[in-house]
Every structure is written in structure tokens, then in C-alpha cells.
Motif scaffolding. Structure first.
Motif, PDB file in Angstrom:
ATOM      1  N   TRP A   1       0.833  -1.208   0.000  1.00 29.99           N
ATOM      2  CA  TRP A   1       0.000   0.000   0.000  1.00 29.99           C
ATOM      3  C   TRP A   1       0.865   1.254   0.000  1.00 29.99           C
ATOM      4  O   TRP A   1       0.537   2.232  -0.675  1.00 29.99           O
ATOM      5  N   ALA A   2       1.968   1.228   0.746  1.00 28.51           N
ATOM      6  CA  ALA A   2       2.881   2.375   0.766  1.00 28.51           C
ATOM      7  C   ALA A   2       3.434   2.623  -0.636  1.00 28.51           C
ATOM      8  O   ALA A   2       3.535   3.765  -1.085  1.00 28.51           O
ATOM      9  N   VAL A   3       3.778   1.531  -1.330  1.00 31.37           N
ATOM     10  CA  VAL A   3       4.289   1.666  -2.707  1.00 31.37           C
ATOM     11  C   VAL A   3       3.210   2.257  -3.610  1.00 31.37           C
ATOM     12  O   VAL A   3       3.480   3.155  -4.415  1.00 31.37           O
ATOM     13  N   VAL A   4       1.968   1.769  -3.463  1.00 26.30           N
ATOM     14  CA  VAL A   4       0.860   2.289  -4.279  1.00 26.30           C
ATOM     15  C   VAL A   4       0.647   3.777  -4.004  1.00 26.30           C
ATOM     16  O   VAL A   4       0.586   4.589  -4.933  1.00 26.30           O
TER      17      VAL A   4
ATOM     18  N   ILE B   1       5.846  11.722   0.723  1.00 27.23           N
ATOM     19  CA  ILE B   1       6.259  11.139   2.010  1.00 27.23           C
ATOM     20  C   ILE B   1       5.030  10.891   2.887  1.00 27.23           C
ATOM     21  O   ILE B   1       4.920   9.868   3.546  1.00 27.23           O
ATOM     22  N   GLY B   2       4.076  11.838   2.853  1.00 20.69           N
ATOM     23  CA  GLY B   2       2.828  11.649   3.589  1.00 20.69           C
ATOM     24  C   GLY B   2       2.093  10.399   3.102  1.00 20.69           C
ATOM     25  O   GLY B   2       1.541   9.652   3.908  1.00 20.69           O
ATOM     26  N   GLY B   3       2.103  10.180   1.784  1.00 24.87           N
ATOM     27  CA  GLY B   3       1.482   8.977   1.232  1.00 24.87           C
ATOM     28  C   GLY B   3       2.156   7.717   1.715  1.00 24.87           C
ATOM     29  O   GLY B   3       1.502   6.732   2.073  1.00 24.87           O
ATOM     30  N   ILE B   4       3.490   7.739   1.763  1.00 23.14           N
ATOM     31  CA  ILE B   4       4.238   6.577   2.242  1.00 23.14           C
ATOM     32  C   ILE B   4       3.879   6.313   3.720  1.00 23.14           C
ATOM     33  O   ILE B   4       3.622   5.172   4.111  1.00 23.14           O
TER      34      ILE B   4
END
Length: 91
Positions: free
Chosen positions: A12-15, A83-86
Motif C-alpha cells: 500500500w505504501a508503494v501504491v 512522504i505523507g502517502g508513504i
């Protein structure tokens, strides 16, 4: 159990980061192409293009620095979003 959950979180972090990066690049290219136009509107009495062609290095340097500063600012904002998405994906 725990290992699969971790792998799913990483995926999910990658997505999230991939989507954020693609959107970031799109927004960045759009905004970076608009920055010179915005700068032209802020300085209505100076035609930067003509001044640069005439060899006015002061205008060229100032114009370059202002546009570069705007691009750096956009880059920092987009990096923070990615970074927030990660971080969102990892939690």
C-alpha cells in the motif's frame, strides 16, 4: 499473520507513493510551465524576454532565480505529499 500484514502495508505504501509521485509530477509540470507567465503578470512594465535578448543580465539572473525558487518550492511541497502517502501506507 503478522508478516502478510506487513507485506500488505508495504505494498500500500508503494501504491500511495507511486500515485503521489505521478500526481506530483503532473502538478509540477503544469505549475512550472505557468511560473514564467505568473512572473510576467507581476512585472507588467518589464518584458523579460526582450530584456534578456538585449543582453540585460540583471533581468536574466533575477528572472531565473525567481522561477527557480518557485520550482524548488513546488518540489518541496510535492515531496512532502509523497512522504505523507508513504507514511499513510505504512500505518
Amino acid at each position: 499473520g503478522n508478516v502478510t500484514e506487513t507485506i500488505i502495508n508495504i505494498l500500500w505504501a508503494v501504491v500511495f507513493s507511486s500515485v503521489g509521485a505521478v500526481l506530483g509530477i503532473f502538478v509540477f509540470v503544469r505549475a512550472a510551465s505557468k511560473l514564467p507567465q505568473i512572473f510576467d503578470k507581476l512585472t507588467p512594465n518589464i518584458n523579460e524576454g526582450k530584456e534578456i535578448v538585449r543582453g540585460n543580465t540583471a533581468v536574466a539572473e533575477y528572472y531565473g532565480r525567481v522561477v527557480a525558487a518557485g520550482i524548488l518550492g513546488l518540489s518541496i511541497i510535492i515531496a512532502a505529499a509523497v512522504i505523507g502517502g508513504i507514511m499513510a501506507g505504512l500505518h
